[in-house]
Design an enzyme around this catalytic site. Structure first.
Site, PDB file in Angstrom:
ATOM      1  N   ASP A  89     -12.782  14.164 -15.924  1.00 46.66           N
ATOM      2  CA  ASP A  89     -13.960  14.655 -16.621  1.00 46.66           C
ATOM      3  C   ASP A  89     -14.153  13.907 -17.928  1.00 46.66           C
ATOM      4  O   ASP A  89     -13.200  13.346 -18.489  1.00 46.66           O
ATOM      5  CB  ASP A  89     -13.866  16.159 -16.881  1.00 46.66           C
ATOM      6  CG  ASP A  89     -12.673  16.528 -17.759  1.00 46.66           C
ATOM      7  OD1 ASP A  89     -11.552  16.091 -17.443  1.00 46.66           O
ATOM      8  OD2 ASP A  89     -12.870  17.257 -18.750  1.00 46.66           O
ATOM      9  N   GLU A 152     -10.168  18.737 -18.726  1.00 42.81           N
ATOM     10  CA  GLU A 152      -9.392  18.407 -19.920  1.00 42.81           C
ATOM     11  C   GLU A 152     -10.222  18.548 -21.192  1.00 42.81           C
ATOM     12  O   GLU A 152      -9.715  18.977 -22.224  1.00 42.81           O
ATOM     13  CB  GLU A 152      -8.848  16.976 -19.806  1.00 42.81           C
ATOM     14  CG  GLU A 152      -7.736  16.639 -20.798  1.00 42.81           C
ATOM     15  CD  GLU A 152      -8.242  16.140 -22.134  1.00 42.81           C
ATOM     16  OE1 GLU A 152      -7.443  16.075 -23.092  1.00 42.81           O
ATOM     17  OE2 GLU A 152      -9.447  15.815 -22.250  1.00 42.81           O
TER      18      GLU A 152
END
Length: 469
Positions: A89, A152
């Site tokens: 991400d 994250e």
């Protein structure tokens, strides 16, 4: 003796092709497109599946863990498992990029794209390091598992889910920071402070009224832009003062005037929330300009508090400054700022705390400072620091790999960032930005140097072998 750099160079074209493929996926968290198979949104799900497909094609044992994470494993002798924790991400890509953030382009030896250094470039370097070890047929005592996370940048819920569903390796590294080795990560306090009803007497009306104020979209980013609307008979006369203010402070700004409402837009410089001093916080800087105006009482309190926060990177004015020898000073980033005259008004702070911090004490002092400015602590979340002592076998193996591949001293570092390394009892952050190089994570025109990417792949291959042999 294996020439790891040569092995990486041989695979350079394939590495670049695979990296560009995932960089083209705008894997920003978007719950509006979430499904059971892609819980973080369509594009993050696509990025995870991309890495798992590459892993399967490379001959690794692959598993998708409920769309929250996935892993690829190289089986060794089974005497434990080495973890390599990465994420697919990325944060949003605001600002005026030279080229579109999800159309990767190589310019002057640099690959530009959102995620190139945080964390898709390092992820592919580590993945190719593992591929090298497999393709060379090296004998390993331990298994090696590369784990791909999906959240994250927004709380790491993916790794918590993975740790509950699978057996998390106890040692390894996260290629999501800088070289040589980060063995100390600060903890965090994420705090939402909401303004109260206003403490000034109702009869104290001012000339101008603050209608709205918005800045920031992620608590862990320094806001790059801010917008505020002010109403009153003299609002339109402030345009020249604002443009002069922007010129003096070296930032861009503009004003839109409709009837008796002036909307001010200010553009600062984005940076990672762990290093707020490297950016220009558009929100707090705009508040500095507005705070000295004759604004009605609730807006005045809001702006006054933002002005107090401006440039206070280490929490001195909040009474929470603290530092230790292992991890340095506490830092404060006002990442999200919102004011609505008819609704909710708040500031969200991302505070990075040294490893020896006493959280309860910091929280109490912060709450006291906020209340003195008319704010209430409405939401509080914390994450503990992470530390692996020098001399641990994991650190020694990584130091050996780094030193022998670069010829440089493998010193131990600390960071204000939070990486997946903290999910392993003896995990550390390891690369991929080299010493002295610009770190462009969370900034516009993010890039990774192509030569550094290949060099990192060689270091990771050697490190994986050192850890697992």
């Amino acid at each position: 003796m294996i020439d790891w750099q040569r092995e990486a160079e041989v695979r350079k074209n394939d590495l670049m092709k695979d990296l560009i493929g995932i960089l083209e996926i705008a894997s920003i968290k978007d719950l509006s497109t979430a499904t059971a198979e892609r819980p973080m949104g369509d594009k993050i799900g696509e990025a995870l599946e991309y890495m798992l497909k590459l892993s399967e094609e490379a001959g690794f044992t692959v598993k998708n863990v409920d769309g929250m994470a996935g892993h690829a494993e190289l089986e060794g002798g089974g005497e434990g498992t080495i973890g390599i924790l990465c994420h697919v991400d990325v944060v949003p890509a605001p600002g005026e990029w030279t080229t579109p953030p999800f159309e990767p382009e190589v310019r002057d030896g640099r690959l530009y794209a959102r995620g190139s250094i945080d964390d898709k470039g390092p992820t592919l370097a580590a993945f190719y390091g593992l591929k090298m070890v497999r393709e060379l047929g090296l004998e390993l005592r331990k298994n090696v598992r590369i784990i791909f996370g999906t959240d994250e940048e927004s709380g790491m819920s993916c790794m918590r889910h993975y740790a509950e569903a699978e057996l998390m390796p106890e040692e390894g590294f996260a290629p999501d920071a800088v070289f040589p080795i980060i063995n100390a990560e600060k903890g965090q306090m994420n705090v939402k402070l909401a303004i109260g009803t206003g403490r000034k007497e109702p009869g104290q009306e001012r000339v101008l009224s603050l209608l709205s104020f918005q800045s920031g979209s992620r608590i862990n980013m320094v806001p790059e832009s801010a917008s505020a609307s002010v109403a009153g008979p003299d609002a339109g006369q402030l345009e020249k003062d604002f443009i002069l203010f922007c010129d003096v402070n070296g930032v861009r700004g503009d004003v839109a005037i409709t009837d008796d409402v002036a909307t001010f837009n200010l553009y600062g410089t984005a940076a990672h929330g762990m290093e707020p001093f490297k950016g220009v916080n558009a929100g707090t800087l705009l508040a500095v300009f507005l705070a000295d105006l004759e604004v009605q009482h609730t807006g005045a309190e809001f702006l006054s508090f933002l002005k107090l926060l401006h440039g206070d990177f280490y929490g001195h004015r909040l009474g929470i400054s603290y530092k230790d020898e292992v991890s340095g000073p506490l830092t404060v980033n006002p990442g999200i700022i919102s004011f609505d005259q008819a609704g909710e008004s708040f500031v969200q702070l991302n505070i990075r705390c040294p490893v020896s911090s006493v959280y309860e004490d910091l929280k109490n002092r912060l709450e006291e400072a906020a209340e003195s400015q008319g704010f209430n602590l409405e939401d509080y979340r914390e994450s503990q620091p992470h530390y692996v002592a020098p001399g641990h076998p994991v650190i020694e193996a990584l130091q050996k790999a780094y030193q022998e591949e670069t010829g440089e001293e493998p010193v131990l570092l600390s960071t204000g960032g939070a990486t997946y390394a903290r999910f392993m009892k003896k995990g550390v952050a390891f690369g991929a930005c080299f010493p002295g190089k610009e770190i462009t994570a969370h900034q516009k025109d993010e890039y990774i140097e192509v030569d550094d990417l290949v060099k990192a792949a060689a270091i990771y291959a050697r490190a994986i072998y050192e850890l697992a042999k």
